[in-house]
Structures are given as C-alpha cells and as structure tokens.
Design an enzyme around this catalytic site. Structure first.
Site, short mmCIF file in Angstrom:
data_model
loop_
_atom_site.label_atom_id
_atom_site.label_comp_id
_atom_site.label_asym_id
_atom_site.label_seq_id
_atom_site.Cartn_x
_atom_site.Cartn_y
_atom_site.Cartn_z
N ASP A 1 -10.77 -10.03 10.51
CA ASP A 1 -10.57 -8.82 9.71
C ASP A 1 -11.91 -8.14 9.41
OD1 ASP A 1 -8.86 -7.16 7.73
OD2 ASP A 1 -10.42 -8.00 6.44
N ARG B 1 11.83 -0.98 7.55
CA ARG B 1 12.98 -1.81 7.93
C ARG B 1 13.81 -2.16 6.70
NH1 ARG B 1 10.38 -6.10 11.99
NH2 ARG B 1 8.86 -5.94 10.33
N ALA C 1 9.89 5.61 6.57
CA ALA C 1 10.54 4.69 7.51
C ALA C 1 10.15 3.27 7.13
CB ALA C 1 10.11 4.99 8.94
N VAL D 1 0.84 -1.21 0.00
CA VAL D 1 0.00 0.00 0.00
C VAL D 1 0.87 1.26 0.00
CG1 VAL D 1 -1.79 1.27 1.24
CG2 VAL D 1 -1.87 -1.23 1.15
N ILE E 1 -13.12 1.61 -1.44
CA ILE E 1 -14.51 2.10 -1.42
C ILE E 1 -14.60 3.23 -0.39
CG2 ILE E 1 -16.92 1.51 -1.04
CD1 ILE E 1 -16.22 -1.43 -1.53
N GLY F 1 -5.44 -4.19 -2.17
CA GLY F 1 -4.56 -3.98 -3.32
C GLY F 1 -3.87 -2.63 -3.22
N LYS G 1 -13.51 -4.33 10.69
CA LYS G 1 -14.12 -3.32 9.81
C LYS G 1 -15.57 -3.04 10.21
CE LYS G 1 -11.07 -4.91 6.10
NZ LYS G 1 -10.94 -5.89 5.02
N ALA H 1 -6.24 19.67 -3.40
CA ALA H 1 -5.85 19.91 -2.00
C ALA H 1 -5.53 21.38 -1.74
CB ALA H 1 -4.64 19.05 -1.65
N1 HSE Z 1 -7.14 -9.15 3.94
C1 HSE Z 1 -8.19 -8.25 3.58
C2 HSE Z 1 -9.12 -8.90 2.59
C3 HSE Z 1 -7.73 -6.95 3.01
O1 HSE Z 1 -8.93 -10.04 2.22
O2 HSE Z 1 -10.06 -8.24 2.18
C4 HSE Z 1 -7.19 -6.03 4.03
O3 HSE Z 1 -8.11 -5.82 5.05
#
Ligand code: HSE
Length: 436
Positions: free
Chosen positions: A201, A45, A43, A14, A136, A302, A205, A33
């Site tokens: 996940d 690693r 930053a 990302v 979205i 993505g 959300k 803007a």
């Molecule tokens: N791993 C998530 C998904 C994307 O499969 O939609 C990031 O939240």
C-alpha cells in the site's frame, strides 16, 4: 445554479463519509464550487445499505456499469478499490466522457499510465487526492503548491496500519506478531493485512508521488517493496539507544542517474518531526530546492478524512470542468507530453546509510575484522555500539551505523562479515535516512 451530478461507486466507509460531509457542509461547499455538488446516483452491491445511508435522496442501483453510462452523471467517484472491476469502470466512465474522482492508489500506481492517457484523449479529469495519505492534501501540494521547485526527495509515513504497529512495538516492547493481532482486534489492521504490512500500500502511494514530483510515468513494478514483518523489537530498542526511531518510509529520491523508489523500514533521527508521528497518523516530508523542507501531517485513512480529499477533488472538477482541457492542471503535474524517462534505479544502486546488527564472539580482533571488511568495501562507519555480554555469556551484539554507501557494496560486505568465524549470527540490515 444547476447542480453538478455525481455518481458514487461504493458507499462503504469512505463513500458514506463523502455522503455525510457533502450534506453537512453543503452550503459552504457550494459557495466554494460555484454550484451545488449532488450525489444523484449510487451503485453498491449492498442496495439496502445504500438506501439507508442516502435516505431515498439518490437513485440506487447494484449495476455499477449502468451508472458509469448514465448520461445524467457528470462526475463518477470510484471508491470500490482493487485493480479489476474498478479499472473497467473507470475506463468506461472516461469513455463516456465523465470526469473521475478516485481514492484507488493500487489502480493508479499499476494502471495509471493507461488511465491518464485515456482521460487525456477524452479531455476529462481524473482526480486522486484521496489516493495518497487520505485527508492530507499532498497531491495538491506537490502538483500545485510546490510547482516552482525542483523536488529533490519525498519521504513519507503513508501507511497508518504499519505506523500504528511500529508505535506499539516501540511503546510496549512487544514483537510484531503480538501487536498485529492487537491491531486487528482494535480494527487498525484488516483481517488480511498483507498489503499494509508488506509495504505494498505504501509503495502504491510512493509510486504516485514519485510521478508527480519528478514528471515520470507511474511505475509500481519498478518500486522496491519491503514491509515490517521481519522487524524485531530488539532493533527498535537499539535504534532508540542510538537516537533513532524505525518507521516504514516511502521514499522517492532524484539522483543524477535516476530515481530511487523504495519502501522499507528505516531508521530516522528521533529529533526529526516526522520521527514523532505516532499511531495511525500519516506524514510526508518534501524537499524542494527553493522551499527547502516542508512537512504535511494528518489522518491517512478513515471515513471523513478521506471524504475530505474526495470532496476537494469534486470541488476542483466542478470549478474546472468547463475550462479548456489544455488549461487544467495536468494529471501528473507536468504536461502530458513532458514526462521524462528518468529510470527507476534497481535497489542494488540505491545510496543510503545502514544499521547493521550482528552477534559476535567477545574476543580480541573481532571489531578489527569487521571494520576491515567494511573499509574494503568503501563503507565508512558513523557509529558503533557493543552491548556487553550478559552474565556468563561469551557473545555480544555489535551495532554499526554506516555513512551513506551503495547498497550492493553493503550486501557484499555483509556476505563477507557473515563468513567471519567470530560472527555467529546473520547480519540484520536496516536502512537509515538522516532526512536532512
Ligand atoms: N490501509 C491504509 C493505511 C489506508 O493503513 O494507511 C488506505 O490506504
């Protein structure tokens, strides 16, 4: 016009996308803007990767804490993920008076209250469009576009990995484990897919959306979370015959007694637009009292789709950072002192419809026994399907769709049904939402 300086924490997928899109669309983004948005420090690693992506156009460091303390940086973009270091960095950035843009749903769902409180006290913004459904603009829609509405419910396909797996299971009639392996091979599922396939996940959300929709604190610990690992191809097939598809939905629903906040596999009518969201795509339906039903569809993950959301936040922060904090859009849509204590209801109190599948002896009175148990528990039947026994078999599958019922009543009925001598299997129970 003097550029606004951005420090980027993490230049992986990302972060790389953010760098690319900002560079490619620089002129248009600046026109929107009002001043250039420049990533001046990164930053990571992997210093070599950071140098390669930025081509020497930004200062590179492996010390993220040094970046969040850098007086030259106006906005910190956190793309590290996770709850630990990311939390310390975000709080440190806020303490240093920096605005924060983050894609970190886990961090906000679990520690959002602490983070928003710190930001409020310091008068800085924490923007998180990329945290829910990737590209979205659902946060913007909920927080601003729908602000006239009393939002009634939200239901979303907000995890692309599981939607891809469910689409493949339906298309190919394959079991979960086979499709998961294929999804990993194709890069749709991570090597450790636990957070995705167990629904965590999606629950992160859904938690964030519930807070913005209803003006309640983020409370991930109270969300009900059930993934897709136990889902059988048989149920996907039966659902299809009855006119339904099974999707992993994140649901936030306002009821008089409180809020339902739950993630689980759900039958939804095939004719709903959201039932036809296939592959890794995401979609969210929001029901508002004034607007009715609205649907948001797009890529939930993505590099560039997520960068699209990150940069939209950067533009927002750039436009608003000189505004009086009182006049900015509140983090959770409602003014910080106007959040309410509407409780998150335990899963036992949830009200929804159900798909029940059981295997029975094909004998007189079996259906009557089952329907009596359901009636005793105040559960009304909407549809029933009996699959005739195969050649030489004496047992049949019975599928029952119920009207809406309270989950604890359904569980009690299931226990009684499983005790019937003619019912020879456990009862498979999947929740069902008409979404109308
Ligand atoms: N791993 C998530 C998904 C994307 O499969 O939609 C990031 O939240």
């Amino acid at each position: 016009m003097k550029p606004i300086n951005v420090g980027l924490l993490g230049i992986g997928t990302v972060g790389g996308g953010t760098w690319t899109v900002l560079a490619r669309n620089e002129e248009e983004i600046t026109r929107r803007a009002g001043r250039p948005i420049r990533i001046t420090a990164v930053a990571d690693r992997n210093v070599d990767l950071a140098k390669q992506v930025t081509g020497g156009a930004a200062r590179i460091t492996s010390d993220a804490f040094e970046l969040v303390r850098d007086p030259e940086i106006d906005i910190v973009v956190e793309l590290i993920g996770g709850y630990t270091i990311a939390k310390d960095l975000v709080l440190e950035a806020i303490a240093n008076g920096k605005h924060v843009v983050t894609a970190n749903k886990a961090l906000l769902a679990v520690h959002g209250t602490e983070i928003f409180r710190a930001a409020q006290a310091k008068g800085v913004m924490v923007a998180f469009e990329a945290a829910v459904a990737g590209g979205i603009p659902i946060i913007k829609a909920l927080r601003e576009g729908l602000s006239a509405n009393r939002i009634q419910w939200i239901a979303g396909i907000i995890n692309g990995t599981t939607n891809f797996i469910l689409s493949e299971m339906r298309d190919k009639g394959l079991p979960f484990a086979d499709v998961l392996k294929e999804a990993q091979r194709l890069g749709y599922a991570e090597a450790d897919p636990t957070f995705d396939i167990e629904g965590v996940d999606a629950a992160h959300k859904a938690t964030i959306m519930s807070a913005i929709a209803f003006g309640i604190p983020v409370q991930f610990d109270k969300a009900y979370v059930e993934g897709i690992t136990k889902l059988e191809a048989t149920d996907i097939k039966y659902a299809e015959r009855l006119g339904y598809r099974i999707k992993l939905l994140g649901i936030a629903r306002r009821r008089q007694q409180g809020v339902e906040l739950r993630v689980h596999p759900t039958l939804i009518p095939s004719k709903r637009l959201i039932a036809n969201v296939e592959g890794a795509m995401n979609a969210v339906v929001v029901q508002g009292d004034a607007v009715g039903s609205t649907l948001y569809y797009g890529k939930g993950a993505g590099a560039e789709p997520t960068a699209s959301a990150v940069i939209a936040d950067l533009v927002d922060v750039t436009r608003l950072h000189t505004a009086d904090p009182e006049n900015r859009v509140p983090h959770l849509a409602f003014q910080a002192d106007q959040l309410v204590d509407l409780p998150i209801l335990p899963i036992d109190e949830v009200e929804t419809a159900y798909y029940l599948r059981m295997r029975v002896e094909d004998k007189p009175g079996v259906l009557a026994d089952i329907t009596r148990v359901l009636a005793d528990h105040n559960i009304s039947i909407d549809a029933m399907l009996q699959q005739e026994p195969g050649e030489g078999e004496s047992q049949a599958d019975i599928i029952t769709l119920t009207h809406r019922a309270i989950e604890k009543n359904v569980n009690a009925a299931i226990a009684r049904i499983e005790d019937l001598p003619t019912v020879v299997s456990k009862v498979t129970r999947i929740r069902l939402e008409e979404l109308n």
